[in-house]
Each structure stands twice: as structure tokens, then as C-alpha cells.
Design a protein around this motif. Structure first.
Motif, mmCIF file in Angstrom:
data_model
loop_
_atom_site.group_PDB
_atom_site.id
_atom_site.type_symbol
_atom_site.label_atom_id
_atom_site.label_comp_id
_atom_site.label_asym_id
_atom_site.label_seq_id
_atom_site.Cartn_x
_atom_site.Cartn_y
_atom_site.Cartn_z
ATOM 1 N N TYR A 159 0.836 -1.210 0.000
ATOM 2 C CA TYR A 159 0.000 0.000 0.000
ATOM 3 C C TYR A 159 0.868 1.258 0.000
ATOM 4 O O TYR A 159 0.610 2.209 -0.754
ATOM 5 C CB TYR A 159 -0.928 -0.029 1.215
ATOM 6 C CG TYR A 159 -1.523 1.303 1.576
ATOM 7 C CD1 TYR A 159 -2.426 1.947 0.735
ATOM 8 C CD2 TYR A 159 -1.170 1.933 2.768
ATOM 9 C CE1 TYR A 159 -2.966 3.183 1.081
ATOM 10 C CE2 TYR A 159 -1.700 3.160 3.121
ATOM 11 C CZ TYR A 159 -2.593 3.784 2.281
ATOM 12 O OH TYR A 159 -3.127 5.015 2.616
ATOM 13 N N LYS A 183 -5.928 2.727 -5.639
ATOM 14 C CA LYS A 183 -7.133 2.398 -4.879
ATOM 15 C C LYS A 183 -7.222 0.901 -4.607
ATOM 16 O O LYS A 183 -7.652 0.466 -3.513
ATOM 17 C CB LYS A 183 -8.368 2.863 -5.651
ATOM 18 C CG LYS A 183 -9.653 2.778 -4.859
ATOM 19 C CD LYS A 183 -9.624 3.729 -3.665
ATOM 20 C CE LYS A 183 -10.949 3.737 -2.939
ATOM 21 N NZ LYS A 183 -10.903 4.599 -1.724
ATOM 22 N N LYS A 184 -6.797 0.106 -5.575
ATOM 23 C CA LYS A 184 -6.821 -1.342 -5.374
ATOM 24 C C LYS A 184 -5.879 -1.756 -4.249
ATOM 25 O O LYS A 184 -6.230 -2.598 -3.402
ATOM 26 C CB LYS A 184 -6.433 -2.029 -6.684
ATOM 27 C CG LYS A 184 -6.472 -3.552 -6.600
ATOM 28 C CD LYS A 184 -6.103 -4.163 -7.954
ATOM 29 C CE LYS A 184 -6.129 -5.685 -7.876
ATOM 30 N NZ LYS A 184 -5.765 -6.301 -9.186
ATOM 31 N N GLU A 226 -6.620 4.043 -10.095
ATOM 32 C CA GLU A 226 -7.243 2.740 -9.898
ATOM 33 C C GLU A 226 -6.281 1.746 -9.244
ATOM 34 O O GLU A 226 -6.671 0.956 -8.369
ATOM 35 C CB GLU A 226 -7.732 2.182 -11.246
ATOM 36 C CG GLU A 226 -8.931 2.887 -11.830
ATOM 37 C CD GLU A 226 -8.553 4.237 -12.471
ATOM 38 O OE1 GLU A 226 -7.326 4.491 -12.616
ATOM 39 O OE2 GLU A 226 -9.458 5.018 -12.788
ATOM 40 N N GLU A 235 -4.902 0.138 -1.783
ATOM 41 C CA GLU A 235 -5.449 0.673 -0.531
ATOM 42 C C GLU A 235 -6.575 -0.217 -0.002
ATOM 43 O O GLU A 235 -6.622 -0.534 1.203
ATOM 44 C CB GLU A 235 -5.959 2.096 -0.757
ATOM 45 C CG GLU A 235 -6.485 2.760 0.502
ATOM 46 C CD GLU A 235 -7.007 4.158 0.208
ATOM 47 O OE1 GLU A 235 -6.644 5.091 0.952
ATOM 48 O OE2 GLU A 235 -7.797 4.301 -0.752
ATOM 49 N N ASN A 236 -7.476 -0.637 -0.892
ATOM 50 C CA ASN A 236 -8.586 -1.508 -0.469
ATOM 51 C C ASN A 236 -8.079 -2.857 0.037
ATOM 52 O O ASN A 236 -8.611 -3.412 1.010
ATOM 53 C CB ASN A 236 -9.540 -1.724 -1.640
ATOM 54 C CG ASN A 236 -10.329 -0.465 -1.962
ATOM 55 O OD1 ASN A 236 -10.456 0.438 -1.130
ATOM 56 N ND2 ASN A 236 -10.857 -0.384 -3.185
ATOM 57 N N ALA A 237 -7.056 -3.382 -0.602
ATOM 58 C CA ALA A 237 -6.488 -4.660 -0.172
ATOM 59 C C ALA A 237 -5.907 -4.545 1.241
ATOM 60 O O ALA A 237 -6.052 -5.460 2.065
ATOM 61 C CB ALA A 237 -5.415 -5.114 -1.154
ATOM 62 N N TYR A 238 -5.272 -3.413 1.506
ATOM 63 C CA TYR A 238 -4.703 -3.207 2.834
ATOM 64 C C TYR A 238 -5.802 -3.085 3.895
ATOM 65 O O TYR A 238 -5.710 -3.693 4.976
ATOM 66 C CB TYR A 238 -3.824 -1.965 2.826
ATOM 67 C CG TYR A 238 -3.341 -1.564 4.202
ATOM 68 C CD1 TYR A 238 -2.549 -2.420 4.962
ATOM 69 C CD2 TYR A 238 -3.697 -0.323 4.737
ATOM 70 C CE1 TYR A 238 -2.109 -2.042 6.220
ATOM 71 C CE2 TYR A 238 -3.261 0.057 5.999
ATOM 72 C CZ TYR A 238 -2.469 -0.810 6.745
ATOM 73 O OH TYR A 238 -2.037 -0.451 7.997
ATOM 74 N N TYR A 239 -6.850 -2.333 3.598
ATOM 75 C CA TYR A 239 -7.945 -2.169 4.560
ATOM 76 C C TYR A 239 -8.688 -3.495 4.813
ATOM 77 O O TYR A 239 -9.102 -3.792 5.944
ATOM 78 C CB TYR A 239 -8.920 -1.102 4.074
ATOM 79 C CG TYR A 239 -8.362 0.297 4.152
ATOM 80 C CD1 TYR A 239 -7.371 0.633 5.062
ATOM 81 C CD2 TYR A 239 -8.826 1.301 3.297
ATOM 82 C CE1 TYR A 239 -6.863 1.917 5.134
ATOM 83 C CE2 TYR A 239 -8.327 2.598 3.361
ATOM 84 C CZ TYR A 239 -7.334 2.891 4.271
ATOM 85 O OH TYR A 239 -6.820 4.164 4.339
ATOM 86 N N GLU A 240 -8.874 -4.265 3.740
ATOM 87 C CA GLU A 240 -9.507 -5.577 3.920
ATOM 88 C C GLU A 240 -8.651 -6.484 4.814
ATOM 89 O O GLU A 240 -9.179 -7.236 5.639
ATOM 90 C CB GLU A 240 -9.721 -6.237 2.553
ATOM 91 C CG GLU A 240 -10.826 -5.584 1.722
ATOM 92 C CD GLU A 240 -10.954 -6.204 0.345
ATOM 93 O OE1 GLU A 240 -10.181 -7.163 0.069
ATOM 94 O OE2 GLU A 240 -11.796 -5.743 -0.445
#
Length: 240
Positions: free
Chosen positions: A180, A198-199, A195, A201-206
Motif C-alpha cells: 500500500y 485504490k486497489k 485505480e 489501498e482496499n487490499a490493505y484495509y480488507e
């Protein structure tokens, strides 16, 4: 009269000696209330001994004591058939004033034995019932021991499993955090599209949410284990 009195005394001493003996049943107790857990090197056995302070096991242990006392009571029930009485009058208080035949007319003490027709069979059955109650109490106690042992060891295995899972997810989360941060820098330098950033970032939050679930599972497993042993598992592992 003296021979009769001596015989009764001998019977009473024999009964007292038999009552002092601990009944030996088929079920040997596996519980040691005075066991010093600090001397146990195996962590699992230490946890089992701590868990045995469970109130349910204490109840089972005390039921064995009750059954033991009941057996002693049944063994000594024959004493109820004996009775003694004494005469107190002016002649027993002051023997010198008694006439020559007073000893036969006014004995100082009397013993009697009153045996019901079913005395021996009834007493024998009471002793057998009391002894069987000891076997039952010991069996229940051993069943509690096995149940507690299985439960605490299962809780410990759950604790180890969730601990290892948490350690693995923590390393995976750290890796996702690195990806991230790299994507964030590349995005700032204009090397990747929004994009792509964002991908990452979303992977880290998940991954953070997954780690939170693993942390919760580990915390619950730890609490359940500590509930059984009554102390902090960290203290136990620290003293290992």
C-alpha cells in the motif's frame, strides 16, 4: 461383670479401629488438592491442575468424603444396640452405709444388649450400600476429572491455534501495508493510475479487517482458557 465390661470395651476398640481405616474402592482418585503446580514442568499438566480447582470438581471431591463418613457411620451402627445405666442412691454415694447384701440389691451399673431380629442383615446391607456409594462418588469424581481435563486441553489447543493464526495474519498485514505504501508513493510520483492505488489501498484495509477478526478470536480463546484455569495464561507461560 468385669469380664462382660472388658468384652464390651474390646468390641468398641475393634470397631473404632475398623472405622479409622480408609475404605479402598475400585476407583482410585486422580485428584490431589494439595498439589503444588509450580513443580509441574509440563505446561498442559499445569493447566489441568489449575482447572481442577473448578467448583464442580470440588463438589465431586466432597461427595467422596461424605460417602466415606457414611460408611464409617454404617460400620459403627451396631453400637446403638448397647445401652448402659447406673444407679445413684445413698448407698452408691456412701458405700460404708450400705448393708452387707447391698451389692446384689443395688448394682452401681448395668449393661444391656438389644438386638432386633434383622440386626445383622440390616447392618450388613447398610455397610454394602455405603461402600457402593463410595464407588459411585469416586466414579463421578473421576468423570469430572476427565471432563475438565479434556475441556482445558481443548481450550489450550484453541488458544495455540488462534495465536498462530494471528501471528500469520499480522505478517500478511504488514506485507499488504508495504504494498500500500509503495502504491501510494508511486501514485504521488505519477507512476501508477488512481485505480491501481485504490486497489492497493482496499487490499490493505480488507487485510486490517481480517486481522481484527483474528485478534478477536484469539482474545476470546485466551479468555475462555483463563476462565478455566483462574489465572493469566501469560503468567503461566512466563514461569514455564
Amino acid at each position: 461383670m468385669n469380664k462382660i465390661f472388658a468384652g464390651i470395651c474390646l468390641l468398641m476398640l475393634t470397631a473404632a479401629a475398623s472405622e479409622a481405616q480408609q475404605p479402598t474402592g475400585r476407583n482410585v482418585s486422580t485428584y490431589h488438592a494439595n498439589l503444588d503446580t509450580s513443580q509441574i514442568t509440563d505446561i498442559r499438566e499445569r493447566l489441568v491442575q489449575l482447572a481442577l480447582q473448578n467448583p464442580n470438581f470440588e463438589i465431586a471431591d466432597r461427595n467422596v468424603n461424605i460417602a466415606t463418613y457414611q460408611l464409617r457411620k454404617a460400620k459403627g451402627s451396631w453400637l446403638g444396640a448397647l445401652s448402659a445405666s447406673g444407679n445413684v442412691n445413698e448407698y452408691t454415694i456412701n458405700p460404708s452405709s450400705a448393708p452387707s447384701n447391698q451389692a446384689t440389691l443395688y448394682p452401681k451399673y448395668n449393661f444391656s444388649l438389644n438386638l432386633p431380629l434383622d440386626f445383622f442383615t440390616s447392618r450388613g446391607n447398610e455397610v454394602k450400600i455405603a461402600r457402593e456409594n463410595i464407588y459411585i462418588a469416586n466414579a463421578q469424581k473421576n468423570d469430572q476429572y476427565r471432563t475438565i481435563r479434556k475441556s482445558v486441553l481443548s481450550k489450550y489447543e484453541d488458544y495455540l491455534l488462534h495465536k498462530e493464526k494471528l501471528e500469520l495474519i499480522t505478517r500478511m498485514t504488514q506485507s499488504e501495508y508495504t504494498e500500500y505504501k509503495l502504491a501510494e508513493k508511486d501514485f504521488s510520483d505519477g507512476l501508477v493510475t488512481p485505480e491501481v492505488f485504490k486497489k492497493a489501498e482496499n487490499a490493505y484495509y480488507e487485510q486490517l479487517m481480517r486481522k481484527a477478526d483474528f485478534q478477536r478470536n484469539f482474545s476470546i480463546a485466551k479468555l475462555e482458557l483463563e476462565q478455566m484455569i483462574g489465572v493469566s495464561i501469560d503468567d503461566i507461560l512466563g514461569k514455564k
